[in-house]
Design an enzyme around this catalytic site. Structure first.
Site, PDB file in Angstrom:
ATOM      1  N   TRP A  28       0.748  -1.230   0.006  1.00 21.74           N
ATOM      2  CA  TRP A  28      -0.123   0.031   0.083  1.00 21.74           C
ATOM      3  C   TRP A  28       0.802   1.244  -0.016  1.00 21.74           C
ATOM      4  O   TRP A  28       0.657   2.253  -0.765  1.00 21.74           O
ATOM      5  CB  TRP A  28      -0.805   0.024   1.266  1.00 21.74           C
ATOM      6  CG  TRP A  28      -1.889   1.016   1.257  1.00 21.74           C
ATOM      7  CD1 TRP A  28      -2.301   1.956   2.433  1.00 21.74           C
ATOM      8  CD2 TRP A  28      -2.727   1.747   0.109  1.00 21.74           C
ATOM      9  NE1 TRP A  28      -3.478   2.896   2.074  1.00 21.74           N
ATOM     10  CE2 TRP A  28      -3.351   2.716   0.722  1.00 21.74           C
ATOM     11  CE3 TRP A  28      -2.828   1.248  -1.066  1.00 21.74           C
ATOM     12  CZ2 TRP A  28      -4.379   3.461   0.022  1.00 21.74           C
ATOM     13  CZ3 TRP A  28      -3.503   2.086  -2.010  1.00 21.74           C
ATOM     14  CH2 TRP A  28      -4.531   3.093  -1.198  1.00 21.74           C
ATOM     15  N   GLY A 150     -10.160   3.846   2.647  1.00 18.30           N
ATOM     16  CA  GLY A 150     -11.205   3.540   1.500  1.00 18.30           C
ATOM     17  C   GLY A 150     -11.005   2.195   0.999  1.00 18.30           C
ATOM     18  O   GLY A 150     -10.240   1.640   1.427  1.00 18.30           O
ATOM     19  N   THR A 152      -9.636   0.063  -1.179  1.00 19.30           N
ATOM     20  CA  THR A 152      -8.385   0.225  -1.994  1.00 19.30           C
ATOM     21  C   THR A 152      -7.461  -0.980  -1.912  1.00 19.30           C
ATOM     22  O   THR A 152      -6.995  -1.252  -0.817  1.00 19.30           O
ATOM     23  CB  THR A 152      -7.594   1.378  -1.771  1.00 19.30           C
ATOM     24  OG1 THR A 152      -7.376   1.389  -0.069  1.00 19.30           O
ATOM     25  CG2 THR A 152      -8.315   2.752  -1.957  1.00 19.30           C
ATOM     26  N   ALA A 154      -4.180  -2.615  -2.971  1.00 19.47           N
ATOM     27  CA  ALA A 154      -2.971  -1.782  -3.347  1.00 19.47           C
ATOM     28  C   ALA A 154      -2.728  -1.921  -4.905  1.00 19.47           C
ATOM     29  O   ALA A 154      -2.518  -1.298  -5.685  1.00 19.47           O
ATOM     30  CB  ALA A 154      -1.740  -2.394  -2.463  1.00 19.47           C
ATOM     31  N   LYS A 214     -14.023  -2.300  10.204  1.00 20.62           N
ATOM     32  CA  LYS A 214     -13.912  -3.260   8.935  1.00 20.62           C
ATOM     33  C   LYS A 214     -13.114  -4.536   8.888  1.00 20.62           C
ATOM     34  O   LYS A 214     -13.617  -5.549   8.533  1.00 20.62           O
ATOM     35  CB  LYS A 214     -13.935  -2.536   7.709  1.00 20.62           C
ATOM     36  CG  LYS A 214     -12.759  -1.905   7.453  1.00 20.62           C
ATOM     37  CD  LYS A 214     -11.768  -2.703   6.418  1.00 20.62           C
ATOM     38  CE  LYS A 214     -10.457  -2.031   5.950  1.00 20.62           C
ATOM     39  NZ  LYS A 214      -9.794  -3.093   5.134  1.00 20.62           N
ATOM     40  N   VAL A 302       0.913 -10.795   8.844  1.00 21.84           N
ATOM     41  CA  VAL A 302       0.191  -9.773   9.553  1.00 21.84           C
ATOM     42  C   VAL A 302      -1.189  -9.347   9.204  1.00 21.84           C
ATOM     43  O   VAL A 302      -1.333  -9.118   8.021  1.00 21.84           O
ATOM     44  CB  VAL A 302       0.953  -8.376   9.907  1.00 21.84           C
ATOM     45  CG1 VAL A 302       0.119  -7.259  10.745  1.00 21.84           C
ATOM     46  CG2 VAL A 302       2.422  -8.625  10.313  1.00 21.84           C
TER      47      VAL A 302
END
Length: 374
Positions: A28, A150, A152, A154, A214, A302
């Protein structure tokens, strides 16, 4: 000659940041740095490993995280925090929530006061119950703190697929008088280009809560999908998960409506729809009966929702908010509760009204409303 039309308040010229640093060279962070550099801005990407920084500069790719994305010439990687932050105008921090304080400590000697810091990571700090913006404010006082959040993935973002996200900072009185000069608007201008479309928000709390919760709800969706349940179940978890987001955001001073936007409902829908998401993938594997130690082929991946299932539920309990889905995920991941037993209990909770104005709670008539396949 016809007079030029006056500029409406919604079409004021913005002033993007020209020199930016992205701290964190994972997928990201690399995607965000790629967007900024493609838009023509001087962009430095800080990597923990000097070997990765050297490889990025030499090959113009990040083979470890985004191997099929060519990196623009305006992006320069470095393993030196001082180099990354030299004369910088804005910073994006992209790091797991568990290492955010460490990142702030490393940046503090090199980051002047007044330089805005935007978090591109999501979560609640375990132990303190701090939102990540509060962690940064604690460690880097005197810098405006916001976030980018948002729906997204990556790789899709870096490849230029149309993508939208929210840039959120608290607005000062001066920001409200001149919103185009606010850190949120200026960073949105820097990020805007190609397929990336940012929106601006002044509700940092609401945006952060959506991003933190989320991931936990996505694990729940993955668990149920992995256990063999279908779209009805996922839709129910997404919808009631949004409700958990709203309740926590409101309790912390955010706005419920923010959670219905990109950083809440949008991000949740994406994360709960594909095993490209590590959170959804972890839940899916656990739902299939794979032991946690064997998930991701035994690799130490992770998964933010795994960490935040603890911190989110602890924070919710502290402020008196009931979050049964998040509590169920926490019970399975960290308290040894059987997945099938936990979700059967979730579905057998007392019957409630959906509009909270209707005060109603009825004992569930069937203690075991469904059966898992053995």
């Amino acid at each position: 000659m016809k007079d030029a039309d006056p500029v409406s308040p919604s079409q004021r010229p913005g002033f993007p940041y020209g020199r930016l640093a992205v701290l964190g060279a994972g997928s990201w962070g690399t995607a965000l740095a790629t967007i900024l550099a493609r838009n023509g801005f001087d962009t430095r990407l800080w990597a923990r490993r000097e070997s990765l920084a050297e490889e990025i500069n030499a090959s113009r790719t990040n083979a470890d995280y985004l191997p099929d994305v060519p990196l623009p010439d305006g992006l320069r990687a470095t393993a030196s925090m001082a180099d990354a932050l030299r004369e910088v105008e804005a910073v994006l921090m992209v790091t797991p929530s568990s290492t955010l304080r460490e990142m702030c400590h490393a940046a503090a000697p090199h980051l002047p006061e007044g330089v805005p810091v935007a978090l591109a990571c999501k979560g609640v700090e375990r132990g303190t119950g701090y939102l990540l913006s509060e962690v940064v404010s604690d460690e880097l006082p005197g810098r405006p703190v916001g976030c980018v959040s948002g729906p997204t993935f990556a790789r899709e973002t870096a490849l230029g697929h149309p993508t939208a996200a929210t840039v959120a900072f608290p607005f000062t009185y001066e920001n409200r008088l001149n919103p185009e000069n606010s850190p949120a608007a200026r960073l949105a201008m820097s990020l805007s280009g190609g397929g990336f479309r940012p929106y601006v928000s002044d509700d940092l709390v609401g945006v952060e809560v959506g991003g933190a919760v989320k991931n936990v709800i996505a694990i729940a969706c993955g668990m149920m999908s992995g256990a063999g349940f279908a779209e009805n179940t996922r839709a129910a978890l997404i919808t009631r998960g949004i409700d958990e987001m709203k309740l926590l955001a409101q309790a912390l001073g955010g706005r419920r409506e923010t959670v219905t936007g990109l950083s809440g409902a949008g991000d949740l829908t994406l994360t709960c729809s594909s095993t490209t998401s590590r959170n959804m993938s972890l839940g899916f594997q656990l739902g299939q009966g794979i032991a946690r130690a064997d998930c991701f082929d035994g690799k130490p991946v992770v998964v933010e929702g795994e960490v935040n299932s603890v911190s989110v539920t602890e924070l919710a309990a502290r402020v008196g908010v009931s979050m049964p889905i998040s509590e169920t995920v926490n019970a399975v991941l960290h308290h040894g509760v059987d997945l099938r037993t936990a979700f059967a209990a979730l579905w057998a909770r007392p019957i409630e009204a959906e509009p909270y104005a209707l005060d109603l709670s009825l004992a569930h008539p069937a203690p075991t409303p469904f059966q898992f396949e053995s």
